[in-house]
Write a protein that holds these residues in place. Structure first.
Motif, short mmCIF file in Angstrom:
data_model
loop_
_atom_site.label_atom_id
_atom_site.label_comp_id
_atom_site.label_asym_id
_atom_site.label_seq_id
_atom_site.Cartn_x
_atom_site.Cartn_y
_atom_site.Cartn_z
N PHE A 38 7.56 11.37 2.99
CA PHE A 38 8.70 10.63 3.53
C PHE A 38 9.25 9.60 2.53
N VAL A 39 8.74 9.65 1.31
CA VAL A 39 9.29 8.81 0.25
C VAL A 39 10.52 9.50 -0.33
N ASP A 40 11.64 8.80 -0.37
CA ASP A 40 12.84 9.38 -0.97
C ASP A 40 12.80 9.26 -2.48
N LEU A 41 12.45 8.08 -2.95
CA LEU A 41 12.45 7.81 -4.38
C LEU A 41 11.07 7.33 -4.79
N ALA A 42 10.42 8.12 -5.60
CA ALA A 42 9.05 7.79 -6.01
C ALA A 42 9.06 7.30 -7.45
N ILE A 43 8.45 6.15 -7.66
CA ILE A 43 8.34 5.56 -9.00
C ILE A 43 6.86 5.56 -9.38
N PRO A 44 6.42 6.52 -10.18
CA PRO A 44 5.01 6.54 -10.60
C PRO A 44 4.82 5.55 -11.74
N THR A 45 4.07 4.48 -11.48
CA THR A 45 3.98 3.41 -12.49
C THR A 45 2.85 3.61 -13.48
N GLY A 46 1.78 4.27 -13.05
CA GLY A 46 0.62 4.36 -13.93
C GLY A 46 -0.08 3.04 -14.15
N LEU A 47 0.19 2.05 -13.32
CA LEU A 47 -0.40 0.72 -13.52
C LEU A 47 -1.64 0.47 -12.66
N GLY A 48 -2.04 1.46 -11.86
CA GLY A 48 -3.16 1.23 -10.96
C GLY A 48 -2.81 0.14 -9.96
N GLU A 49 -3.82 -0.65 -9.61
CA GLU A 49 -3.61 -1.70 -8.60
C GLU A 49 -2.64 -2.79 -9.07
N ALA A 50 -2.37 -2.84 -10.37
CA ALA A 50 -1.41 -3.84 -10.85
C ALA A 50 -0.02 -3.55 -10.29
N ARG A 51 0.18 -2.33 -9.79
CA ARG A 51 1.48 -2.03 -9.19
C ARG A 51 1.70 -2.81 -7.89
N ASN A 52 0.65 -3.36 -7.31
CA ASN A 52 0.83 -4.17 -6.11
C ASN A 52 1.81 -5.31 -6.36
N ALA A 53 1.75 -5.86 -7.56
CA ALA A 53 2.69 -6.94 -7.91
C ALA A 53 4.13 -6.44 -7.88
#
Lengths: 176, 176, 176, 176
Positions: free
Chosen positions: B84-99
Motif C-alpha cells: 500500500f506504499v505508493d512511493l517507496a524510498i529505499p534509504t539503505g540507512l538502517g535504523e538511521a532512517r527513523n530520523a
C-alpha cells in the motif's frame, strides 16, 4: 495541471533520478525539462535532489506531462524544494543525501552537472544503478578513457536508453 | 482505487508520519488503518517507514480514501515496501532512517509500537516535530511523568489534534 | 608497535583521509602503504573506509610509524575493519558513508581506486575538502579536461601537498 | 595527560557510548565524569556525541585516566567537539547521527538526558545494543512499566554492568 489529478504509482512504476547542477545555463535547463517530460510520458516517477537549476527544470517538464516528482533534499526544510516538486523529503543529511537520490532510482540520467552530479554518477556506478549521460562528465584513469555509462545528445534517446536499462535491472532482480 | 487517479500534493500539503510496530496485533492495525483513512480524508500525505504491521495498515487506510503514501525504507530494495506504499524510498540507512521518517513530517502520530517507534517519538520531540500518541509509550524520569505529547484513544480525535499541531507549526515557520 | 602507546591527537591534529579501491593490486597497495607511513610521520590521523586493499595498506603503513587510524565502515559490524584500523566506526549507512569519510578529513588523498573512490573525490570537491591524487581518476567534461585537483606520482610529494592544503584550509576556517 | 601517550586500542578493545544531555546540571556532569574515568580505567574507548554537558564531562573523566575519546558530531565542523574529544568525526547528519553513536558501541550508558538521549536509548534497544541507565528515562506502555534496561545510581556499578553486557554481546557475536 499542477493541482489536478494524475496517475498514482504502482508496484511496477519505474523511478528515474535526474541529476545535474543546482545552477545551470538555459540550454541545460531546457535539456533537463525535455528529459522530465519524457520521463513523465513514460509513466515513470521522476526523482531528483529537489533544488534549483537542472532539478527544477526536470521537475517542471515532468509536471507539464502530469508526472509525479520527488525531491530528496539535503536540508531539513521542505520549503527548500523547487515549486515543481510534488513530494519533498527533507533529509537533513547534507551531501550524503546524494546516495539516497541514487538508491531511489532504477536508473540515473545525468544532465551536465558539477561535482555533486559527479558524485551521484559515481555512487550509481559503484552500487549497480545504471547511468545515462547527456553532456556530462567523462572519465579516464591514467590516460585511458573509462566508458562506464552511455552518453547521448538527444534527450529522447537518452530517456529511452535509461528506461531500457531500468527494465533490464528490474528483470535481473526478479530473476531467481 | 489503487491504480486510479488522486489529488496531487501541492506546496500547502500537510505530511503526517504514522509510526508503529512492524508486527502489530489486529487491534493496533485497525487503529492504524483508521488513522490512515483520516489522514487521507484530510488531504494529507501519509509518510511511514514502509514496512508491515502498523505501517502497512496505515497505508492501506490512506489508500482506501485515495490518499498518497510514502514509505521511507531502512533497506536498499524498493520491493521491501508494503503493497500500500505508493512511493517507496529505499534509504539503505538502517535504523538511521527513523530520523528521516520524522523529518519528513509536519506531525507524527505514534500508534502503540516498540523501541523503534520510541526512537521516532524521541527524535521528533528532540527536533521540534509535534507528536500525538495512541496507546503508545509513556515517559517518566526519576519517577516523574514527562507529558511531552498528547494522547488519545480515538483515531478521529488524534488525527484532528495532529493536523492542528501541524498547522500551528507551519504558521510558526512562516511567521517573520 | 601495534599494542604500544602512541601520541594522542590534539585539537591541532590534522586528519587525512586516504581513499582507494577495496581490492587493489600490489603496486597500489605499496603506494598506499607509503602514504600511510608519511601521514603518520607527519603526526596526522589517518582516516579511511576501514576495509581492505588500499585502505588496509594505508592503515598498515600508518601503524608502522606509530600513527592512529580510523575506519569509517559501511556496515554495522566493527569486525569488518581491516586489522590495522585502530578505531572502527561501523555506520550501517552503506555507500552513504563515503560522505562521512570525506567530511572527517582536512584533505583527501586518492590512490587509484574504482567508482567508490571517484564518489569520494567528487564529494570532497563539492564540499570544499582539498583532494590530491596518485594514479587516480582524471575528469573532463565535453572533451575539456577539468583539473580539479593536483596529481602526483611520488607519495612523498603527494602527502606534502595534502598536508599543505589541509593547513591552508584550516587557516581559512580560522580567519575572521 | 592531554598530549601524552596512551594505550592504543586493539581488536579486543571495548567501545562504550555515554549518552546524556548537551546541557546538564553539575550533579549529572559529575556522574558522567565518574563514568568516563571508569570506562577509561577499564581500557575501553569512550564514544559520545561530541558536544557539551554530559558528553564533555564523560570525555573529561576518560582523559583524566588516559582513555581515548571519540565524538561523533551532528554538524560538519570538527571544531564543534568539546575540548576532551580526542577524535572528532563530524558527520553532517544532524540528529540522524544518534544512530551512529549507538552503532559504534558494545554497550550504551545513559546518564539522565533529554529527548535526544531517549532516542539513543531507544535506537540501542531496537538494534540489540545493551543499555545501562543512571538517573535517566523510565518507560511504560499503557500503564505497564517496561523494564528494558538496568538502572543504577552508582557509576561504579553501572560501568561494571555495561562492561559485562558488552562482553556478553561480543561472545554472542563470536559464537558459531
Amino acid at each position: 495541471m499542477d493541482k489536478g489529478t494524475r496517475r498514482a504509482p504502482t508496484g511496477d512504476t519505474v523511478y528515474i533520478s535526474v541529476v545535474g547542477g543546482g545552477a545551470a545555463p538555459e540550454a541545460e535547463r531546457e535539456t533537463a525539462r525535455a528529459v522530465g517530460r519524457l520521463v513523465a510520458e513514460a509513466g515513470a516517477v521522476l526523482v531528483c535532489g529537489g533544488l534549483g537549476g537542472t532539478m527544477e527544470a526536470a521537475c517542471r517538464g515532468a509536471r507539464e506531462r502530469g508526472g509525479l516528482t520527488i525531491g530528496i533534499l539535503p536540508g531539513t526544510e521542505r520549503s527548500d524544494a523547487n515549486p515543481f516538486v510534488d513530494l519533498a523529503i527533507p533529509t537533513g543529511l547534507g551531501e550524503a543525501r546524494n546516495a539516497l537520490v541514487v538508491r531511489a532510482a532504477d536508473a540515473v540520467i545525468a544532465v551536465a552537472g558539477e561535482f555533486g552530479t559527479l558524485s551521484e554518477i559515481a555512487l550509481a556506478l559503484s552500487t549497480g544503478v545504471p547511468v545515462v549521460g547527456i553532456g556530462t562528465w567523462e572519465l579516464s584513469r591514467r590516460g585511458e578513457p573509462v566508458d562506464a555509462f552511455e552518453r547521448f545528445d538527444d534527450p529522447d534517446v537518452a530517456v529511452s536508453a535509461a528506461l531500457a536499462l531500468a527494465a533490464s535491472r528490474r528483470e535481473e532482480k526478479l530473476a531467481p
